[in-house]
Design a protein around this motif. Sequence first.
Motif, mmCIF file in Angstrom:
data_model
loop_
_atom_site.group_PDB
_atom_site.id
_atom_site.type_symbol
_atom_site.label_atom_id
_atom_site.label_comp_id
_atom_site.label_asym_id
_atom_site.label_seq_id
_atom_site.Cartn_x
_atom_site.Cartn_y
_atom_site.Cartn_z
ATOM 1 N N ASN A 22 0.535 -0.762 0.181
ATOM 2 C CA ASN A 22 0.075 -0.090 -0.001
ATOM 3 C C ASN A 22 0.904 1.190 0.049
ATOM 4 O O ASN A 22 0.434 2.290 -0.585
ATOM 5 C CB ASN A 22 -1.029 -0.345 1.289
ATOM 6 C CG ASN A 22 -1.900 -0.512 1.303
ATOM 7 O OD1 ASN A 22 -2.277 -0.977 0.051
ATOM 8 N ND2 ASN A 22 -2.876 -1.665 2.100
ATOM 9 N N ASN B 216 2.333 1.840 -3.328
ATOM 10 C CA ASN B 216 0.946 2.371 -4.183
ATOM 11 C C ASN B 216 0.721 3.810 -4.127
ATOM 12 O O ASN B 216 -0.089 4.511 -4.872
ATOM 13 C CB ASN B 216 -0.728 2.236 -3.992
ATOM 14 C CG ASN B 216 -0.922 1.613 -4.946
ATOM 15 O OD1 ASN B 216 -1.059 1.968 -6.048
ATOM 16 N ND2 ASN B 216 -2.652 0.990 -4.766
ATOM 17 N N CYS B 217 1.071 4.424 -3.151
ATOM 18 C CA CYS B 217 1.403 6.025 -3.089
ATOM 19 C C CYS B 217 2.375 6.923 -3.636
ATOM 20 O O CYS B 217 3.503 6.435 -3.422
ATOM 21 C CB CYS B 217 0.753 6.825 -1.331
ATOM 22 S SG CYS B 217 -0.765 5.675 -0.565
ATOM 23 N N SER B 218 2.115 7.938 -3.686
ATOM 24 C CA SER B 218 3.306 8.799 -3.988
ATOM 25 C C SER B 218 4.400 9.008 -2.394
ATOM 26 O O SER B 218 3.860 8.824 -1.582
ATOM 27 C CB SER B 218 3.369 10.678 -3.679
ATOM 28 O OG SER B 218 2.135 10.332 -5.056
ATOM 29 N N TYR C 117 4.532 10.712 1.096
ATOM 30 C CA TYR C 117 3.655 10.253 1.706
ATOM 31 C C TYR C 117 4.560 8.412 3.252
ATOM 32 O O TYR C 117 3.601 8.352 3.849
ATOM 33 C CB TYR C 117 2.303 9.690 1.369
ATOM 34 C CG TYR C 117 1.728 10.872 0.985
ATOM 35 C CD1 TYR C 117 1.285 12.594 1.694
ATOM 36 C CD2 TYR C 117 1.312 10.836 -0.705
ATOM 37 C CE1 TYR C 117 1.020 13.102 1.247
ATOM 38 C CE2 TYR C 117 0.319 12.048 -1.372
ATOM 39 C CZ TYR C 117 -0.092 13.364 0.047
ATOM 40 O OH TYR C 117 0.106 13.714 -0.008
ATOM 41 N N ARG D 264 7.043 -0.536 -6.555
ATOM 42 C CA ARG D 264 6.121 0.744 -7.330
ATOM 43 C C ARG D 264 7.145 0.586 -8.648
ATOM 44 O O ARG D 264 6.843 1.356 -9.599
ATOM 45 C CB ARG D 264 7.277 2.024 -6.968
ATOM 46 C CG ARG D 264 6.583 2.649 -5.372
ATOM 47 C CD ARG D 264 7.132 4.022 -5.100
ATOM 48 N NE ARG D 264 6.497 4.644 -4.075
ATOM 49 C CZ ARG D 264 6.740 5.211 -2.820
ATOM 50 N NH1 ARG D 264 7.930 5.087 -2.468
ATOM 51 N NH2 ARG D 264 5.983 5.255 -2.060
ATOM 52 N N ARG E 187 -3.209 -0.565 -9.777
ATOM 53 C CA ARG E 187 -4.006 1.047 -8.274
ATOM 54 C C ARG E 187 -4.446 -0.076 -7.386
ATOM 55 O O ARG E 187 -5.035 0.813 -6.924
ATOM 56 C CB ARG E 187 -4.323 1.350 -9.260
ATOM 57 C CG ARG E 187 -3.984 2.133 -10.705
ATOM 58 C CD ARG E 187 -2.464 2.575 -10.035
ATOM 59 N NE ARG E 187 -2.222 3.987 -9.007
ATOM 60 C CZ ARG E 187 -1.872 4.057 -8.478
ATOM 61 N NH1 ARG E 187 -0.353 3.534 -8.612
ATOM 62 N NH2 ARG E 187 -1.673 4.893 -6.855
ATOM 63 N N PHE F 127 -5.132 -1.473 -3.800
ATOM 64 C CA PHE F 127 -4.694 -0.945 -2.271
ATOM 65 C C PHE F 127 -5.394 -2.329 -1.266
ATOM 66 O O PHE F 127 -6.392 -3.368 -1.296
ATOM 67 C CB PHE F 127 -5.133 0.524 -1.568
ATOM 68 C CG PHE F 127 -4.899 1.218 -1.820
ATOM 69 C CD1 PHE F 127 -3.527 2.122 -1.255
ATOM 70 C CD2 PHE F 127 -4.941 2.308 -3.144
ATOM 71 C CE1 PHE F 127 -3.133 2.989 -1.545
ATOM 72 C CE2 PHE F 127 -4.737 2.928 -3.607
ATOM 73 C CZ PHE F 127 -3.472 3.257 -2.761
ATOM 74 N N SER G 113 -8.957 6.120 -4.406
ATOM 75 C CA SER G 113 -7.989 6.892 -4.775
ATOM 76 C C SER G 113 -6.734 6.756 -3.711
ATOM 77 O O SER G 113 -6.974 6.366 -2.507
ATOM 78 C CB SER G 113 -8.183 8.928 -4.840
ATOM 79 O OG SER G 113 -8.881 8.703 -3.964
ATOM 80 N N GLN G 114 -5.210 7.406 -3.952
ATOM 81 C CA GLN G 114 -4.028 7.364 -3.405
ATOM 82 C C GLN G 114 -5.072 8.322 -1.949
ATOM 83 O O GLN G 114 -5.119 8.356 -0.747
ATOM 84 C CB GLN G 114 -3.052 8.904 -3.616
ATOM 85 C CG GLN G 114 -1.947 8.601 -2.669
ATOM 86 C CD GLN G 114 -1.412 9.032 -3.252
ATOM 87 O OE1 GLN G 114 -0.342 9.037 -4.235
ATOM 88 N NE2 GLN G 114 -0.892 10.655 -3.402
ATOM 89 N N GLU G 115 -5.863 9.564 -1.832
ATOM 90 C CA GLU G 115 -6.674 9.972 -1.239
ATOM 91 C C GLU G 115 -7.486 10.352 -0.270
ATOM 92 O O GLU G 115 -7.081 10.229 1.529
ATOM 93 C CB GLU G 115 -7.006 11.975 -1.771
ATOM 94 C CG GLU G 115 -6.594 12.687 -3.333
ATOM 95 C CD GLU G 115 -5.543 11.753 -3.936
ATOM 96 O OE1 GLU G 115 -6.194 11.544 -4.233
ATOM 97 O OE2 GLU G 115 -4.400 12.766 -4.216
ATOM 98 N N LEU H 170 -5.297 7.352 1.632
ATOM 99 C CA LEU H 170 -4.600 7.978 3.484
ATOM 100 C C LEU H 170 -5.414 8.586 3.918
ATOM 101 O O LEU H 170 -5.312 9.096 5.121
ATOM 102 C CB LEU H 170 -3.528 9.938 2.212
ATOM 103 C CG LEU H 170 -2.802 9.085 1.702
ATOM 104 C CD1 LEU H 170 -2.306 10.124 0.501
ATOM 105 C CD2 LEU H 170 -1.620 8.083 2.297
#
Length: 159
Positions: free
Chosen positions: A62, A65-67, A70, A106, A113, A115, A139-141, A144
């Motif tokens: 996970n 899977n994020c920028s 973070y 990554r 995509r 999670f 979404s990543q947002e 998070l």
Amino acid sequence: MNNVFSAATDSLKHRTDTDSSKRRRHPPLANLISDFTEPLYDNCWSDEGIEDLYGLVCHCWNIGNCSEQYDNFLWDILIQDKLEQCFEDPHGILADELNRIILQRRSEFADDRRFIKHCRLAFLGDDRMNLQVTSTRISQERFLAQQATNAFEEEIFEA
């Protein structure tokens, strides 16, 4: 009309992430997580230790899977406590391996995509295990926000 509704409901109930991963040509997450995890432990570990390690690797998936911006936040709330409480890693070898998994995820699976929502490891005896992974495409947002909420709630309950 009842038949159409019933068929649609059955279709939704039996739809799995594996079905969608086949359409998108992504391997099943259980296989990927097992491939990442198995080299990290040996058979002398307790079932609980192995289970904890699979959980950490799912978190690494996970995080990957994020920028990257973070990474520290997610590492702190998803990995650090479990790593300190459950594993003796004075030289940071396991932590380095977990970071390697994030980077590998990554680089090799950037287009995947999914999670991981939940993983369940069942021990079947004779050194056999069954891993079940539930995932979602959010979404990543949103991911998070969920993690921040979970961390906040844990702090409230611990206080």
